[in-house]
Design a protein around this motif. Structure first.
Motif, PDB file in Angstrom:
ATOM      1  N   LEU A  10      26.936  42.025  -7.353  1.00 42.14           N
ATOM      2  CA  LEU A  10      28.244  41.474  -7.018  1.00 42.14           C
ATOM      3  C   LEU A  10      28.919  42.411  -6.017  1.00 42.14           C
ATOM      4  O   LEU A  10      28.686  43.619  -6.028  1.00 42.14           O
ATOM      5  N   HIS A  11      29.766  41.851  -5.188  1.00 39.86           N
ATOM      6  CA  HIS A  11      30.444  42.630  -4.156  1.00 39.86           C
ATOM      7  C   HIS A  11      31.949  42.571  -4.406  1.00 39.86           C
ATOM      8  O   HIS A  11      32.533  41.488  -4.478  1.00 39.86           O
ATOM      9  N   TYR A  12      32.563  43.739  -4.527  1.00 39.54           N
ATOM     10  CA  TYR A  12      34.000  43.832  -4.779  1.00 39.54           C
ATOM     11  C   TYR A  12      34.645  44.817  -3.809  1.00 39.54           C
ATOM     12  O   TYR A  12      33.964  45.702  -3.257  1.00 39.54           O
ATOM     13  N   THR A  13      35.933  44.642  -3.622  1.00 43.78           N
ATOM     14  CA  THR A  13      36.714  45.709  -3.023  1.00 43.78           C
ATOM     15  C   THR A  13      37.726  46.162  -4.059  1.00 43.78           C
ATOM     16  O   THR A  13      38.238  45.342  -4.834  1.00 43.78           O
ATOM     17  N   ALA A  14      37.997  47.457  -4.113  1.00 43.37           N
ATOM     18  CA  ALA A  14      38.903  48.032  -5.107  1.00 43.37           C
ATOM     19  C   ALA A  14      40.099  48.671  -4.423  1.00 43.37           C
ATOM     20  O   ALA A  14      39.993  49.177  -3.305  1.00 43.37           O
ATOM     21  N   PHE A  15      41.221  48.618  -5.113  1.00 41.77           N
ATOM     22  CA  PHE A  15      42.503  49.171  -4.670  1.00 41.77           C
ATOM     23  C   PHE A  15      43.134  48.356  -3.544  1.00 41.77           C
ATOM     24  O   PHE A  15      43.971  48.849  -2.802  1.00 41.77           O
ATOM     25  N   SER A  16      42.763  47.086  -3.474  1.00 43.52           N
ATOM     26  CA  SER A  16      43.423  46.129  -2.600  1.00 43.52           C
ATOM     27  C   SER A  16      43.067  44.730  -3.079  1.00 43.52           C
ATOM     28  O   SER A  16      41.912  44.473  -3.424  1.00 43.52           O
TER      29      SER A  16
END
Length: 284
Positions: A10-16
């Protein structure tokens, strides 16, 4: 054959909450079929600064969580922890999690706030130590930063909250924005001291900081949002008496890379651990 063929990534971005902001991480929710070499290969193929790999639940409400950069395993990674927690919350619902990491146990709470999921991790026990004068000189030489460009109110220290970071404070926002360093020289220096990043900071106000994190040891020029360094910085700020014991700090990171993100750092009286929270979103 692709190293990812045996695992769902899975692909995530964190802190946004914006897919174009924050720090991206790969998340493998069931890495039980991967060995160390395969996890490293997945991380290298993804090319994110770090990716998170979870084993099956341990039967006691927890998961084992490991982190790999494209070059090596990392003891602790905050943004990949947040990404993993958000992925589990989207699958299983918000609540409390416990991750067993190479650095130690890291509790995480995921809650829905204003329609968004927000994860809050609690660091392992932190520490702060002096940075030697020769080591400081070498770091500044690698960064090509004159010592006169440092903020004397925020002295250099090495801070740990799951991983080691050298904290250096710029005297101006312009100094922080101008980052062009000797990659190989800084990488060698960091390996010698066991550093994960160099935490470069500029203090905008009493509780607001702008930060950047060179990460050559992980194969990246810079990390876009660094939860482990944010936790270490919280310990640093408290140790030096820069903020009160109940402070809530806002760290802005990634704007200079075109990937702005926000990390919230919380201190609690009577508890030396540091809490780091932020939003995130799936990006595939």
């Amino acid at each position: 054959m692709s190293s990812r063929s045996s695992a769902e990534v899975l692909h995530y971005t964190a802190f946004s909450a914006d897919p174009g902001g924050g720090n991206r991480a790969g998340v493998v929710l069931d890495a039980s079929g991967l060995d160390d070499a395969q996890m490293l290969a997945v991380a290298a193929e993804l090319g994110y600064s770090e990716s998170a790999f979870l084993t099956a639940p341990d039967g006691r409400g927890g998961h084992t969580l490991r982190f790999f950069s494209p070059k090596a395993e990392v003891s602790f990674c905050g943004h990949a922890t947040v990404a993993a927690a958000l992925a589990l919350a989207e699958r299983d619902g918000p609540g409390d999690l416990l991750f067993t990491t190479p650095a130690g146990p890291v509790p995480v709470t995921v809650a829905r706030e204003d329609g968004e999921l927000r994860a809050t991790l609690t660091s392992v026990e932190p520490y702060v130590e002096e940075a030697g004068s020769a080591d400081l000189a070498e770091a500044l030489a690698a960064l090509d930063w004159p010592a006169a460009d440092l903020d004397p109110a925020l002295p250099p220290r090495i801070a740990y909250a799951g991983a080691r970071h050298l904290v250096l404070a710029a005297a101006s926002r312009e100094r922080l924005a101008d980052l062009a360093y000797d990659f190989a020289r800084l990488e060698a220096f960091m390996h010698r001291l066991g550093l994960t990043t160099v935490q470069l900071v500029w203090r905008e106000s009493a509780a607001v900081f702008h930060v950047r994190d060179p990460f050559p040891v992980g194969g990246a020029v810079e990390d876009a949002a660094t939860g482990a360094a944010a936790a270490a910085f919280g310990a640093y700020a408290r140790e030096l008496g820069l903020v009160p014991d109940d402070a809530v700090l806002t760290l802005h990171q990634g704007a200079d890379m075109g990937r702005p993100g926000t990390l919230t750092v919380g201190l609690t009286p009577g508890d030396t651990r540091v809490r780091v929270s932020g939003t995130g979103t799936r990006i595939d």
